[in-house]
Design a protein around this motif. Structure first.
Motif, PDB file in Angstrom:
ATOM      1  N   LYS A  60     -36.025   3.791 -44.189  1.00 36.46           N
ATOM      2  CA  LYS A  60     -35.990   2.532 -43.441  1.00 36.46           C
ATOM      3  C   LYS A  60     -35.767   1.333 -44.365  1.00 36.46           C
ATOM      4  CE  LYS A  60     -38.798   3.682 -39.379  1.00 36.46           C
ATOM      5  NZ  LYS A  60     -37.952   3.018 -38.377  1.00 36.46           N
ATOM      6  N   LEU A  61     -36.245   1.447 -45.598  1.00 38.90           N
ATOM      7  CA  LEU A  61     -36.019   0.425 -46.616  1.00 38.90           C
ATOM      8  C   LEU A  61     -35.009   0.985 -47.608  1.00 38.90           C
ATOM      9  CD1 LEU A  61     -37.171  -2.417 -47.504  1.00 38.90           C
ATOM     10  CD2 LEU A  61     -38.613  -1.149 -49.094  1.00 38.90           C
ATOM     11  N   THR A  62     -33.894   0.280 -47.783  1.00 38.04           N
ATOM     12  CA  THR A  62     -32.821   0.814 -48.620  1.00 38.04           C
ATOM     13  C   THR A  62     -32.955   0.428 -50.081  1.00 38.04           C
ATOM     14  OG1 THR A  62     -31.406  -1.091 -48.136  1.00 38.04           O
ATOM     15  CG2 THR A  62     -31.228   0.828 -46.670  1.00 38.04           C
ATOM     16  N   VAL A  63     -33.550  -0.744 -50.359  1.00 41.14           N
ATOM     17  CA  VAL A  63     -33.711  -1.189 -51.737  1.00 41.14           C
ATOM     18  C   VAL A  63     -34.870  -2.161 -51.804  1.00 41.14           C
ATOM     19  CG1 VAL A  63     -32.119  -3.161 -51.557  1.00 41.14           C
ATOM     20  CG2 VAL A  63     -32.498  -2.075 -53.784  1.00 41.14           C
ATOM     21  N   ALA A  64     -35.597  -2.125 -52.934  1.00 43.53           N
ATOM     22  CA  ALA A  64     -36.709  -3.036 -53.157  1.00 43.53           C
ATOM     23  C   ALA A  64     -36.573  -3.649 -54.538  1.00 43.53           C
ATOM     24  CB  ALA A  64     -38.044  -2.309 -53.026  1.00 43.53           C
TER      25      ALA A  64
END
Length: 504
Positions: A308-312
């Motif tokens: 759900k989160l592609t990059v942080a």
């Protein structure tokens, strides 16, 4: 440690932490690695504290000025403060021993926005930096240094310090190589600094390693100790309610067309409520999200794992012991999705504003007009510091503040007539959320804000008191724009100090 120090010049500087600590003189200014309990030196501060105690026993007033990225861990802030060895400290801390030293007046503390410190050091506001003491995961054959689990202020300290001490920690994964993005052009001082070339949280603009002057390295210490972060508490009902209100707000903004279905890049403060928000996003319908924040927490790792989160993008980890081990075991894979940057990049106001970051941070208290106190308890006592919350709050597209509505078993209200210290003004605060509800303050005048904050966010035990204050203030105020009764505006805090409760 085989292979961790691949450069002969660095290997020749290997010594014990005690021998390295013997190099330090009283009054030295030391830039320490460390950010939210990650990537800080593990053995040198303990050895330095022991030396300070020995010198103090001989009658020597031995103290150092300590600069970090943010909070560290007991082995650094706790040990040095416990030895009465810190004369001055900046920019953020959370250690109880150090906090007591700050509040009893024996340690000076400067609470600085995290994005500001690099400039202030480079301008010489604090004088010359004597030492940089950092942690690394390895030293490569060409002498470049691979960061460990935080970046923070390290690039600046390594550049400005006269001498360098490096702890090479074998607990840190060698697969962290490639996760970091060390941007040097930002160190060029205004007005000659180039624009920050980040248009998306996933942009990489710098180097994988620190490039340092090997002649400045005076000691290398071999260590093998874990980062020390506490496990997150199980999610309580109040945290879940607060997270639910924030997610409902996101839904509202998407429906209104102010956010798209992927949301804008997310910033999340540290703590249990922040982790509850991340857990809520995991269960939501939102997909292909990004994050441009300070720290990677457990909940963010779960979002990355889910896809759900592609990059942080961040400057450090703030992981429970279980998740820290998970990160070490899978660092090569996470390096494809996580970018750790210097804090003057991770917290860069222009990038935050241009990308429309959504900010969510904790608070100690808010007043009925929307001013927020993040740092002080009852007027004078420092809690931890402003950290990076101001960097994001002033520049975010939406600035949200969250807190339970009461503290100390209900003796303290988080919603008060007037905050005892202002860190974030009403001009910068968009949304206030407690377990009681959400107050959207955008587009409202102060008296309209007051009604919404009291009605939506105050605990029932304090709602009538706040309404009584607001009505009385309108009768006696010397103006009706932001009505205050100055004889009573801080009486709640005074009552707590006298009686142990804010309740009438």
């Amino acid at each position: 440690m085989a292979g961790r120090i691949a450069n002969e010049q660095f290997r020749s500087k290997v010594m014990s932490a005690a021998d390295a600590a013997a190099l330090i003189e009283p009054g030295s200014k030391i830039g320490f690695a460390g950010f939210t309990g990650s990537g800080y030196p593990k053995e040198f501060p303990v050895a330095l504290a022991a030396r300070i105690k020995e010198e103090r026993a001989k009658g020597v007033d031995f103290r150092v000025d300590s600069f970090t990225g943010a909070s560290t861990a007991p082995e650094l802030d706790g040990e040095l403060a416990g030895a009465d060895g810190i004369g001055f400290r900046t920019p953020y801390q959370s250690d109880p021993v150090l906090r007591n030293k700050i509040n009893d007046g024996s340690t000076y503390y400067s609470d600085i926005h995290l994005s500001h410190l690099a400039n202030q050091l480079a301008y010489g506001f604090f004088g010359d930096l004597d030492y940089a003491v950092i942690e690394a995961s390895q030293v490569l054959a060409d002498g470049s240094v691979v960061p460990s689990s935080s970046v923070g202020m390290n690039r600046t300290y390594l550049t400005l310090a006269k001498k360098i001490i490096i702890e090479v920690n074998a607990w840190q994964s060698e697969d962290l190589y490639g996760m970091h993005d060390i941007y040097y052009d930002i160190a060029t001082l205004p007005p000659n600094r180039p624009p920050l070339p980040i248009t998306h949280p996933g942009d990489r603009i710098g180097d994988k390693v620190y490039t340092i002057d090997p002649s400045k390295v005076v000691a290398v210490i071999e260590t093998e100790g874990p980062d020390r972060n506490s496990p997150f508490k199980p999610l309580d009902e109040d945290s879940k309610k607060i997270a639910g209100y924030l997610l409902d707000f996101f839904d509202q903004e998407v429906k209104a067309g102010r956010l798209n279905e992927h949301l804008n890049p997310l910033q999340s403060g540290v703590g249990n409520i922040a982790n509850a928000v991340l857990a809520g996003l995991l269960e939501s319908d939102y997909e292909n999200m990004t994050s441009y924040t300070e720290v990677i927490q457990d909940g963010m790792v779960d979002l990355l794992d889910s896809g759900k989160l592609t990059v942080a993008s961040a400057t450090a980890f703030s992981l429970s012991p279980t998740y820290a081990e998970k990160m070490n075991d899978n660092a090569a894979e996470y390096a494809k999705k996580i970018i750790l940057r210097p804090q003057d990049v991770s917290n860069h106001p222009e990038a935050i504003r241009r990308m429309g970051v959504i900010a969510c941070n904790g608070m100690i208290e808010a007043d009925i007009y929307g001013n927020v106190n993040s740092t002080h308890v009852m007027g004078s006592r420092m809690m931890n510091g402003i950290g990076g919350s101001g960097d994001f709050t002033r520049n975010a597209i939406f600035s949200c503040f969250v807190s339970p509505s009461t503290a100390k078993g209900g003796a303290i209200s988080a919603i008060v007539p007037m905050v005892n210290h202002v860190d974030h003004t009403e001009h910068d605060v968009s949304v206030i959320i407690t377990e009681q509800g959400l107050a959207d303050l955008r587009g409202l005048a102060p008296r309209q804000r007051a009604k919404k904050v009291i009605e939506n966010c105050a605990h029932p035990d304090y709602k009538d008191q706040l309404l009584d204050y607001f009505e009385q203030a309108q009768k006696v105020a010397n103006g009706q724009h932001t009505p205050h009764d100055l004889t009573k505006s801080l009486s709640w805090h005074s009552k707590f100090l006298a009686d142990g409760t804010m309740k009438a």
